[in-house]
Design a protein around this motif. Structure first.
Motif, PDB file in Angstrom:
ATOM      1  N   PHE A   1       0.861  -1.104   0.078  1.00 30.02           N
ATOM      2  CA  PHE A   1       0.215  -0.008  -0.033  1.00 30.02           C
ATOM      3  C   PHE A   1       0.909   1.244   0.012  1.00 30.02           C
ATOM      4  O   PHE A   1       0.706   2.082  -0.902  1.00 30.02           O
ATOM      5  CB  PHE A   1      -0.933   0.071   1.237  1.00 30.02           C
ATOM      6  CG  PHE A   1      -1.784   1.371   1.446  1.00 30.02           C
ATOM      7  CD1 PHE A   1      -2.858   1.668   0.670  1.00 30.02           C
ATOM      8  CD2 PHE A   1      -0.963   2.276   2.340  1.00 30.02           C
ATOM      9  CE1 PHE A   1      -3.507   2.715   1.016  1.00 30.02           C
ATOM     10  CE2 PHE A   1      -1.950   3.388   2.432  1.00 30.02           C
ATOM     11  CZ  PHE A   1      -3.211   3.712   1.991  1.00 30.02           C
ATOM     12  N   ASN A   2       2.016   1.128   0.891  1.00 27.40           N
ATOM     13  CA  ASN A   2       2.636   2.433   1.129  1.00 27.40           C
ATOM     14  C   ASN A   2       3.500   2.751  -0.220  1.00 27.40           C
ATOM     15  O   ASN A   2       3.738   3.814  -0.613  1.00 27.40           O
ATOM     16  CB  ASN A   2       3.634   2.430   2.298  1.00 27.40           C
ATOM     17  CG  ASN A   2       2.567   2.621   3.721  1.00 27.40           C
ATOM     18  OD1 ASN A   2       1.654   3.463   3.494  1.00 27.40           O
ATOM     19  ND2 ASN A   2       2.887   2.056   4.452  1.00 27.40           N
ATOM     20  N   LYS A   3       3.999   1.567  -0.818  1.00 29.02           N
ATOM     21  CA  LYS A   3       4.919   1.602  -1.890  1.00 29.02           C
ATOM     22  C   LYS A   3       4.041   2.300  -3.227  1.00 29.02           C
ATOM     23  O   LYS A   3       4.430   3.257  -3.749  1.00 29.02           O
ATOM     24  CB  LYS A   3       5.487   0.289  -2.425  1.00 29.02           C
ATOM     25  CG  LYS A   3       6.564   0.219  -3.530  1.00 29.02           C
ATOM     26  CD  LYS A   3       6.940  -1.094  -3.611  1.00 29.02           C
ATOM     27  CE  LYS A   3       7.918  -1.141  -4.836  1.00 29.02           C
ATOM     28  NZ  LYS A   3       8.279  -2.285  -5.353  1.00 29.02           N
ATOM     29  N   ALA A   4       2.686   1.904  -3.167  1.00 27.17           N
ATOM     30  CA  ALA A   4       1.795   2.292  -4.508  1.00 27.17           C
ATOM     31  C   ALA A   4       1.594   3.583  -3.909  1.00 27.17           C
ATOM     32  O   ALA A   4       1.607   4.304  -5.058  1.00 27.17           O
ATOM     33  CB  ALA A   4       0.741   1.363  -4.551  1.00 27.17           C
ATOM     34  N   LYS A   5       1.272   3.886  -2.921  1.00 24.13           N
ATOM     35  CA  LYS A   5       0.721   5.220  -2.531  1.00 24.13           C
ATOM     36  C   LYS A   5       1.814   6.278  -2.653  1.00 24.13           C
ATOM     37  O   LYS A   5       1.808   7.526  -3.520  1.00 24.13           O
ATOM     38  CB  LYS A   5       0.342   5.508  -1.111  1.00 24.13           C
ATOM     39  CG  LYS A   5      -0.098   6.818  -0.522  1.00 24.13           C
ATOM     40  CD  LYS A   5      -0.275   6.612   0.875  1.00 24.13           C
ATOM     41  CE  LYS A   5      -0.956   7.964   1.221  1.00 24.13           C
ATOM     42  NZ  LYS A   5      -1.033   7.910   2.895  1.00 24.13           N
ATOM     43  N   LYS A   6       3.027   5.939  -2.639  1.00 23.35           N
ATOM     44  CA  LYS A   6       4.408   6.908  -2.813  1.00 23.35           C
ATOM     45  C   LYS A   6       4.518   7.105  -4.354  1.00 23.35           C
ATOM     46  O   LYS A   6       4.732   7.988  -4.929  1.00 23.35           O
ATOM     47  CB  LYS A   6       5.522   6.191  -2.233  1.00 23.35           C
ATOM     48  CG  LYS A   6       6.661   7.056  -2.431  1.00 23.35           C
ATOM     49  CD  LYS A   6       7.996   6.610  -1.625  1.00 23.35           C
ATOM     50  CE  LYS A   6       9.195   7.422  -1.805  1.00 23.35           C
ATOM     51  NZ  LYS A   6      10.184   6.910  -1.077  1.00 23.35           N
TER      52      LYS A   6
END
Length: 133
Positions: free
Chosen positions: A53-58
């Motif tokens: 989630f955090n990787k995609a969000k970034k």
């Protein structure tokens, strides 16, 4: 510039290779991709792991992002939905109506694989990146 539908992004993040994900990859390298707030939401809500989630969000945060459904789009979306209904076509997902209507109104080509966008191409002048009609 092109906008990419959620289903293509999901395939892309899942490592699924197709003509659409290959086109997305090329367009990302060339800096041609823009994204809509609704699409970002749909993509991110599908991640189960916080790390992914955090990787995609970034990654998605680096793209130029548009507000797709404000007060100016409400009537345009309703008009487009009704126009297709008059032709005997019912679009199943409201998000698809918003995405297609936004692209039509802003003359932004859409990269998609979902057949629900085809009536917008055929009857309402949605521009398809892959020119499939």
């Amino acid at each position: 510039m092109i906008l990419v539908d959620t289903s293509i992004w999901i395939d892309y993040f899942n490592g699924i290779e197709s003509k659409e994900t290959n086109m997305l990859d090329i367009a990302l390298i060339d800096g041609l991709i823009v994204i809509g707030d609704i699409i970002v939401m749909e993509i991110l809500q599908g991640f189960r792991s916080d790390k992914d989630f955090n990787k995609a969000k970034k990654s998605l945060a680096t793209l130029e992002q548009y507000e797709m459904f404000g007060k100016n789009m409400v009537f345009k979306c309703a008009d487009n939905y009704r126009e297709l209904r008059k032709r005997g076509i019912t679009i199943r997902k409201t998000a698809d109506v918003i995405i297609a209507s936004f692209c039509i109104d802003n003359k932004i080509p859409l990269l998609f694989s979902d057949k629900d966008f085809m009536p917008f191409v055929k009857h309402l002048n949605l521009l398809s990146v892959l020119n499939e009609t």
